[in-house]
Design an enzyme around this catalytic site. Structure first.
Site, PDB file in Angstrom:
ATOM      1  N   SER A  21       0.815  -1.206   0.000  1.00 35.88           N
ATOM      2  CA  SER A  21       0.000   0.000   0.000  1.00 35.88           C
ATOM      3  C   SER A  21       0.853   1.263   0.000  1.00 35.88           C
ATOM      4  O   SER A  21       1.931   1.306   0.599  1.00 35.88           O
ATOM      5  CB  SER A  21      -0.900  -0.005   1.240  1.00 35.88           C
ATOM      6  OG  SER A  21      -1.547   1.241   1.417  1.00 35.88           O
ATOM      7  N   TYR A  65      -1.970   5.579  -4.786  1.00 32.81           N
ATOM      8  CA  TYR A  65      -3.043   6.572  -4.841  1.00 32.81           C
ATOM      9  C   TYR A  65      -2.510   7.774  -5.598  1.00 32.81           C
ATOM     10  O   TYR A  65      -1.415   8.283  -5.288  1.00 32.81           O
ATOM     11  CB  TYR A  65      -3.461   7.012  -3.437  1.00 32.81           C
ATOM     12  CG  TYR A  65      -4.349   6.035  -2.702  1.00 32.81           C
ATOM     13  CD1 TYR A  65      -5.712   5.971  -2.977  1.00 32.81           C
ATOM     14  CD2 TYR A  65      -3.826   5.191  -1.731  1.00 32.81           C
ATOM     15  CE1 TYR A  65      -6.533   5.087  -2.302  1.00 32.81           C
ATOM     16  CE2 TYR A  65      -4.633   4.308  -1.049  1.00 32.81           C
ATOM     17  CZ  TYR A  65      -5.989   4.262  -1.336  1.00 32.81           C
ATOM     18  OH  TYR A  65      -6.790   3.378  -0.665  1.00 32.81           O
ATOM     19  N   HIS A  95     -13.156  -2.101  -2.344  1.00 37.87           N
ATOM     20  CA  HIS A  95     -12.341  -1.648  -1.209  1.00 37.87           C
ATOM     21  C   HIS A  95     -12.689  -2.432   0.054  1.00 37.87           C
ATOM     22  O   HIS A  95     -12.637  -1.906   1.163  1.00 37.87           O
ATOM     23  CB  HIS A  95     -12.553  -0.147  -0.973  1.00 37.87           C
ATOM     24  CG  HIS A  95     -11.284   0.612  -0.671  1.00 37.87           C
ATOM     25  ND1 HIS A  95     -10.567   1.254  -1.641  1.00 37.87           N
ATOM     26  CD2 HIS A  95     -10.614   0.832   0.495  1.00 37.87           C
ATOM     27  CE1 HIS A  95      -9.513   1.856  -1.086  1.00 37.87           C
ATOM     28  NE2 HIS A  95      -9.517   1.591   0.211  1.00 37.87           N
ATOM     29  N   LYS A 115      -7.494  -0.718  -9.785  1.00 38.88           N
ATOM     30  CA  LYS A 115      -8.192  -1.420  -8.705  1.00 38.88           C
ATOM     31  C   LYS A 115      -9.379  -0.597  -8.232  1.00 38.88           C
ATOM     32  O   LYS A 115      -9.242   0.599  -7.944  1.00 38.88           O
ATOM     33  CB  LYS A 115      -7.226  -1.668  -7.542  1.00 38.88           C
ATOM     34  CG  LYS A 115      -7.853  -2.327  -6.326  1.00 38.88           C
ATOM     35  CD  LYS A 115      -6.810  -2.539  -5.247  1.00 38.88           C
ATOM     36  CE  LYS A 115      -7.395  -3.156  -4.001  1.00 38.88           C
ATOM     37  NZ  LYS A 115      -8.269  -2.214  -3.252  1.00 38.88           N
ATOM     38  N   THR A 120      -5.410   2.543  -7.188  1.00 46.81           N
ATOM     39  CA  THR A 120      -6.740   2.453  -6.587  1.00 46.81           C
ATOM     40  C   THR A 120      -7.566   3.643  -7.049  1.00 46.81           C
ATOM     41  O   THR A 120      -7.178   4.797  -6.852  1.00 46.81           O
ATOM     42  CB  THR A 120      -6.648   2.422  -5.057  1.00 46.81           C
ATOM     43  OG1 THR A 120      -6.015   1.195  -4.662  1.00 46.81           O
ATOM     44  CG2 THR A 120      -8.024   2.492  -4.423  1.00 46.81           C
TER      45      THR A 120
END
Length: 381
Positions: A121, A144, A268, A244, A170
């Site tokens: 992440s 992100y 999510h 995603k 994402t």
């Protein structure tokens, strides 16, 4: 695997033999603050429940006497031009040090031990360079999009230079969902835990709103990424880029048109938009739209090897597992997370053998019963 006592027990008198055992044990071991973050979903947590129930609604229709000694079975797949030992990946999960002091480093050790790709992440509590240096099963980086393109580019280059093999963007969380469980617990990050990969990046400017203005629309959504930004990132990246958070087949088609190398069907984990469709229910239409042009992955709600079999039957190339990894970390660190992955792979192999298939490529819709869904029963897991 067991923990505590003389090594022959588990939590109480029960050994850890399935993912549900790890979840129960983790709930006892984590404090209320960490558990709210790890286990919670958005609002009334309906989507989180639907993710699980979508698997329970689908019954398997096994074939028998299908063994062929001349054609030995395996779980290998090819994903992004690299052969993988099995179709189970570790999903991106933020702040894993909430579950264990070694956090993502322990998860990376577990993934390496089980030949699983780990997706790190952006909000990991360890540096991508340190995580990606562990093992050789392969690392992907979940990104992100930042408010400034230069900040996004810095993250992208760090992941590339660390040796990551793919970028996962994402796209379904321009704002956080309404996470009432976290609100009730008063969730805060404990001292010493932070998003290590973001500390050197400029923070978003504070919102300056008119009276009666909207923090969501005038601040967050004003900086949210668009398809133009995705096209720019894909053009800049030296690695394959997967998107995603796709639930609509039209978005899957547009992602491919913009150069995406793969689709991850995800809501999510039920943590953003409550009452959004379950990922398994969204999967068939997306797989049909993609038509084999790019791999289609899925996350959300998988707790058994039979769940993985069902996802592949409906068009998934591979699956990502999130919360169970955290449960494993909380209970026994790298050993626990590794055992979680091993349990899933073992259960997948057993499910394949008992439905009459010996290779992932043989799994298809014919393994699923096409009749009315079975009546829901209380889970015995």
């Amino acid at each position: 695997m067991s923990i505590g006592g003389n090594g022959s027990g588990g939590i109480g008198a029960l050994p850890l033999v399935c993912l549900a055992d790890y979840e129960s044990a983790a709930a006892r071991m984590l404090d209320a603050n960490a558990w709210a973050y790890v286990s919670g979903g958005a609002a009334d947590e309906i989507t989180m429940r639907w993710n699980r129930e979508a698997f329970d609604r689908r019954a398997l229709l096994p074939r028998v006497l299908a063994s062929d000694p001349a054609r030995p079975g395996h779980t290998r797949i090819t994903l992004l031009a690299r052969e993988r030992a099995h179709p189970i990946l570790v999903a991106p999960i933020a702040f894993q040090k909430l579950a264990h002091p070694d956090g993502e480093l322990a998860a990376a050790i577990a993934a390496a031990a089980q030949d699983a790709v780990m997706v790190t992440s952006s909000s990991a509590s360890a540096r991508i360079e340190d995580i990606a240096a562990i093992g050789n099963a392969g690392h992907w980086f979940q990104l992100y999009m930042q408010a400034e393109r230069q900040s996004t580019l810095r993250l992208l280059r760090r992941a590339e230079e660390a040796g990551c093999e793919a970028i996962v963007v994402t796209v379904d969380a321009p704002v956080n969902g309404v996470r009432n469980r976290e609100h009730r617990a008063g969730f805060t990050l404990p001292p010493g835990i932070r998003a290590e990969n973001l500390v050197d990046l400029p923070s978003s400017p504070a919102a300056s709103l008119r009276d009666g203005g909207s923090a969501v629309f005038e601040h967050f959504m004003a900086q949210a990424p668009s398809w133009r930004d995705i096209a720019w990132l894909i053009a800049e990246a030296r690695l394959p880029v997967l998107l995603k958070g796709i639930l609509h087949p039209d978005d899957a088609g547009r992602a491919i048109e913009n150069g995406a190398a793969g689709i991850i069907v995800s809501n999510h984990g039920g943590r953003t938009l409550d009452t959004a469709i379950a990922t398994l229910d969204a999967l068939p239409a997306i797989a049909e739209r993609c038509a084999g042009r790019v791999p289609v992955l899925i996350d959300g709600g998988m707790r058994r090897g039979t769940d993985i079999l069902k996802a592949i039957s409906l068009g998934a190339t591979a699956v990502l597992v999130g919360r169970p990894i955290i449960h494993g970390l909380a209970v026994a660190g790298a050993h626990g997370a590794s055992h979680v992955l091993r349990l899933l792979r073992d259960e997948l192999e057993i499910a394949m053998a008992l439905t009459g298939v010996s290779r992932i490529t043989e799994i298809g819709p014919s393994l699923l019963w096409s009749g009315a869904p079975p009546s829901p029963e209380p889970s015995l897991r």
